[in-house]
Enzyme design. Structure first.
Site, PDB file in Angstrom:
ATOM      1  CE  LYS A  94      10.004  98.698  68.542  1.00 18.03           C
ATOM      2  NZ  LYS A  94       9.083  97.581  68.455  1.00 18.03           N
ATOM      3  N   GLY A 194      13.780  86.593  56.718  1.00 24.85           N
ATOM      4  CA  GLY A 194      14.157  86.863  58.112  1.00 24.85           C
ATOM      5  C   GLY A 194      13.607  85.755  58.990  1.00 24.85           C
ATOM      6  N   GLY A 196      14.425  84.997  62.224  1.00 20.43           N
ATOM      7  CA  GLY A 196      14.860  85.200  63.603  1.00 20.43           C
ATOM      8  C   GLY A 196      13.811  84.634  64.549  1.00 20.43           C
ATOM      9  CG  ASN A 197      13.982  85.730  68.651  1.00 23.54           C
ATOM     10  OD1 ASN A 197      14.533  84.668  68.930  1.00 23.54           O
ATOM     11  ND2 ASN A 197      14.497  86.904  68.983  1.00 23.54           N
ATOM     12  CB  VAL A 198       8.876  86.970  64.649  1.00 26.99           C
ATOM     13  CG1 VAL A 198       7.451  86.873  64.128  1.00 26.99           C
ATOM     14  CG2 VAL A 198       8.928  87.858  65.879  1.00 26.99           C
TER      15      VAL A 198
HETATM   16  P1  NAD Z   1      15.344  88.871  65.212  1.00 27.41           P
HETATM   17  O1  NAD Z   1      16.480  89.771  65.408  1.00 27.41           O
HETATM   18  O2  NAD Z   1      15.208  87.668  66.084  1.00 27.41           O
HETATM   19  O3  NAD Z   1      15.306  88.363  63.701  1.00 27.41           O
HETATM   20  C1  NAD Z   1      15.532  89.167  62.588  1.00 27.41           C
HETATM   21  C2  NAD Z   1      16.142  88.273  61.527  1.00 27.41           C
HETATM   22  O4  NAD Z   1      16.205  88.995  60.313  1.00 27.41           O
HETATM   23  C3  NAD Z   1      17.571  87.830  61.873  1.00 27.41           C
HETATM   24  O5  NAD Z   1      17.697  86.423  61.703  1.00 27.41           O
HETATM   25  C4  NAD Z   1      18.415  88.594  60.850  1.00 27.41           C
HETATM   26  O6  NAD Z   1      19.595  87.917  60.482  1.00 27.41           O
HETATM   27  C5  NAD Z   1      17.446  88.721  59.696  1.00 27.41           C
HETATM   28  N1  NAD Z   1      17.744  89.790  58.752  1.00 27.41           N
HETATM   29  C6  NAD Z   1      18.184  91.055  59.002  1.00 27.41           C
HETATM   30  N2  NAD Z   1      18.333  91.731  57.845  1.00 27.41           N
HETATM   31  C7  NAD Z   1      17.944  90.867  56.854  1.00 27.41           C
HETATM   32  C8  NAD Z   1      17.855  90.973  55.443  1.00 27.41           C
HETATM   33  N3  NAD Z   1      18.196  92.097  54.804  1.00 27.41           N
HETATM   34  N4  NAD Z   1      17.416  89.907  54.736  1.00 27.41           N
HETATM   35  C9  NAD Z   1      17.067  88.746  55.356  1.00 27.41           C
HETATM   36  N5  NAD Z   1      17.148  88.592  56.687  1.00 27.41           N
HETATM   37  C10 NAD Z   1      17.589  89.639  57.424  1.00 27.41           C
HETATM   38  O7  NAD Z   1      14.015  89.785  65.291  1.00 27.41           O
HETATM   39  P2  NAD Z   1      12.524  89.328  65.556  1.00 27.41           P
HETATM   40  O8  NAD Z   1      12.222  89.526  66.997  1.00 27.41           O
HETATM   41  O9  NAD Z   1      12.281  88.015  64.903  1.00 27.41           O
HETATM   42  O10 NAD Z   1      11.716  90.475  64.777  1.00 27.41           O
HETATM   43  C11 NAD Z   1      11.580  90.442  63.361  1.00 27.41           C
HETATM   44  C12 NAD Z   1      10.746  91.628  62.902  1.00 27.41           C
HETATM   45  O11 NAD Z   1       9.458  91.578  63.510  1.00 27.41           O
HETATM   46  C13 NAD Z   1      11.327  93.005  63.300  1.00 27.41           C
HETATM   47  O12 NAD Z   1      11.011  93.944  62.297  1.00 27.41           O
HETATM   48  C14 NAD Z   1      10.581  93.351  64.570  1.00 27.41           C
HETATM   49  O13 NAD Z   1      10.523  94.736  64.789  1.00 27.41           O
HETATM   50  C15 NAD Z   1       9.211  92.784  64.233  1.00 27.41           C
HETATM   51  N6  NAD Z   1       8.413  92.479  65.414  1.00 27.41           N
HETATM   52  C16 NAD Z   1       8.874  91.612  66.347  1.00 27.41           C
HETATM   53  C17 NAD Z   1       8.091  91.314  67.463  1.00 27.41           C
HETATM   54  C18 NAD Z   1       8.539  90.324  68.497  1.00 27.41           C
HETATM   55  O14 NAD Z   1       7.705  89.883  69.306  1.00 27.41           O
HETATM   56  N7  NAD Z   1       9.788  89.894  68.491  1.00 27.41           N
HETATM   57  C19 NAD Z   1       6.839  91.936  67.630  1.00 27.41           C
HETATM   58  C20 NAD Z   1       6.386  92.818  66.629  1.00 27.41           C
HETATM   59  C21 NAD Z   1       7.183  93.084  65.526  1.00 27.41           C
END
Ligand code: NAD
Length: 366
Positions: A94, A194, A196-198
């Site tokens: 990572k 949260g 975000g994307n996921v």
């Molecule tokens: P992202 O950056 O698109 O979304 C994260 C969201 O969390 C954002 O909207 C942000 O504003 C919000 N956030 C941050 N701190 C917060 C808090 N204290 N309270 C509430 N919301 C908060 O990221 P993502 O790609 O959606 O990933 C989310 C999680 O899933 C991460 O931990 C990432 O490591 C994990 N993950 C993602 C993927 C992937 O395919 N994108 C794969 C495996 C794991």
């Protein structure tokens, strides 16, 4: 693992580098520094027994460098177990870039980061994580082949987040089957932290199934957008842990399962996409078990993204991606049942299987 404060006198005794408390058997840590672009990044390679270390790059404004180092060490270790339990021939790695993705991410910085990735000759392969997009990976691709998560128009498998969300949904449904006897989530109260994307893609699956979804995020604009798109409610309180709910889905950052939150949690299931949800793997997994909360191990149910990017290396298509991702349902059920049978935490049950696959490959290679 804990994010521990290390005192100066402890550092003298244990060594400032290999003595790091979260430095658990990592093969290599690379610190990347470039004055011209302002790049400060750390690449963590945990284990390459099963294959090259693949894992996303996170760009985040850390409070200090120690937090960034702890994060990359925890995340890269998690990747080793994620790929191992998913049956992929990949090791765990990572990267973190220290900085604000909204204001400090420039094409020059991403290209320089790509050069550092390239310098490792394929021992580490990157992809997107928090703060990164497929567009950023397309840029990195200009300077190195050791990158996945490329956009579909550039020949990649595209944004992994929807597949991550689908796998998380599968893990959540399997947990519901285990805890409630049915995997139907209609009318179940689910808090998604949260979006975000996921998180947003998970909200879509949940709302299609008729779950009662509450969303929370620190980004208020996003909350409105998601609320306007799906039939969900914005959580307006200041402590969601104390709310009555069936399922808590952590989809922001890690370590939200800690002494403070677990003490208050009333959820029957925890199933979310965030990496490293347990602040301390042993203590907090045990606390959840003692409270009778079914915890779907994060590295097991959020593996959809790695399945998606692995397709770029192995040349398998969408159908196989979906098949492998849907298999998360079966594996989750098996892990929950194994934990019950062996009287251990679900985290330990998953970790044991992942570690045994790594150990078996080591023996084969010897
Ligand atoms: P992202 O950056 O698109 O979304 C994260 C969201 O969390 C954002 O909207 C942000 O504003 C919000 N956030 C941050 N701190 C917060 C808090 N204290 N309270 C509430 N919301 C908060 O990221 P993502 O790609 O959606 O990933 C989310 C999680 O899933 C991460 O931990 C990432 O490591 C994990 N993950 C993602 C993927 C992937 O395919 N994108 C794969 C495996 C794991």
């Amino acid at each position: 693992m804990k994010t521990e404060v290390i005192l100066a006198e402890d550092l003298k005794k244990i060594g400032p580098v290999f003595g790091q408390l979260s430095f658990q058997d990592h093969e290599q840590i690379v610190f990347c520094n470039d004055k011209d672009t302002g790049l400060k990044a750390i690449i963590g390679i945990h284990d390459t027994t099963l294959g090259p270390a693949l894992g996303g790059t996170r760009m985040w404004q850390y409070n200090n460098e120690q937090d960034a180092l702890n994060d990359v060490l925890r995340l890269s270790r998690g990747m080793s177990f994620k790929s191992a339990i998913t049956g992929l021939n990949l090791g765990g790695g990572k990267a973190v870039i220290i900085g604000d993705a909204k204001t400090q991410k420039t094409p020059e910085l991403m290209l320089k980061f790509g050069e550092f990735v390239h310098s490792l000759g394929g021992r580490y392969i990157t992809a997107e994580d928090v703060g990164m997009t497929t567009g950023d990976m397309d840029l990195v691709r200009k300077v190195t082949p050791y990158v996945t998560g490329i956009s579909e128009q550039n020949g990649g498998a595209g944004n992994p987040s929807p597949i991550t969300a689908y796998g998380t949904f599968m893990g959540m449904k399997a947990s519901a089957k285990y805890a409630f006897g049915s995997d139907n989530l209609e009318n179940k109260v689910v808090y998604v932290q949260g979006i975000g994307n996921v998180g947003e893609a998970l909200v879509e699956h949940l709302s299609n199934e008729g779950a009662k979804v509450f969303i929370s995020d620190i980004n208020h604009e996003r909350l409105q957008q998601v609320r306007d798109t799906y039939s969900v409610e914005i959580y307006s309180g200041d402590n969601l842990y104390k709310e009555q709910m069936d399922i808590y889905a952590p989809c922001a950052l890690g370590a939200t399962l800690n002494d403070h939150s677990i003490e208050q949690l009333k959820a029957k299931i925890i199933a979310g996409a965030a990496n490293n949800q347990l602040a301390d793997e042993d203590t907090h997994a045990k606390m959840l078990r003692e409270k009778g909360i079914v915890y779907a191990p994060d590295f097991l149910i959020n593996a959809g993204g790695i399945i998606n990017v692995y397709a770029e290396l192995e040349n398998y298509g969408k159908q196989e991606i979906i098949r492998k991702t849907e298999n998360i349902y079966t594996t989750t059920l098996e892990i929950l049942q194994k934990a019950e049978k062996e009287d251990i935490t679900t985290h330990k049950a998953a970790l044991t299987i992942a570690q045994s696959r790594i150990d078996a490959r080591k023996i084969e290679k010897a």
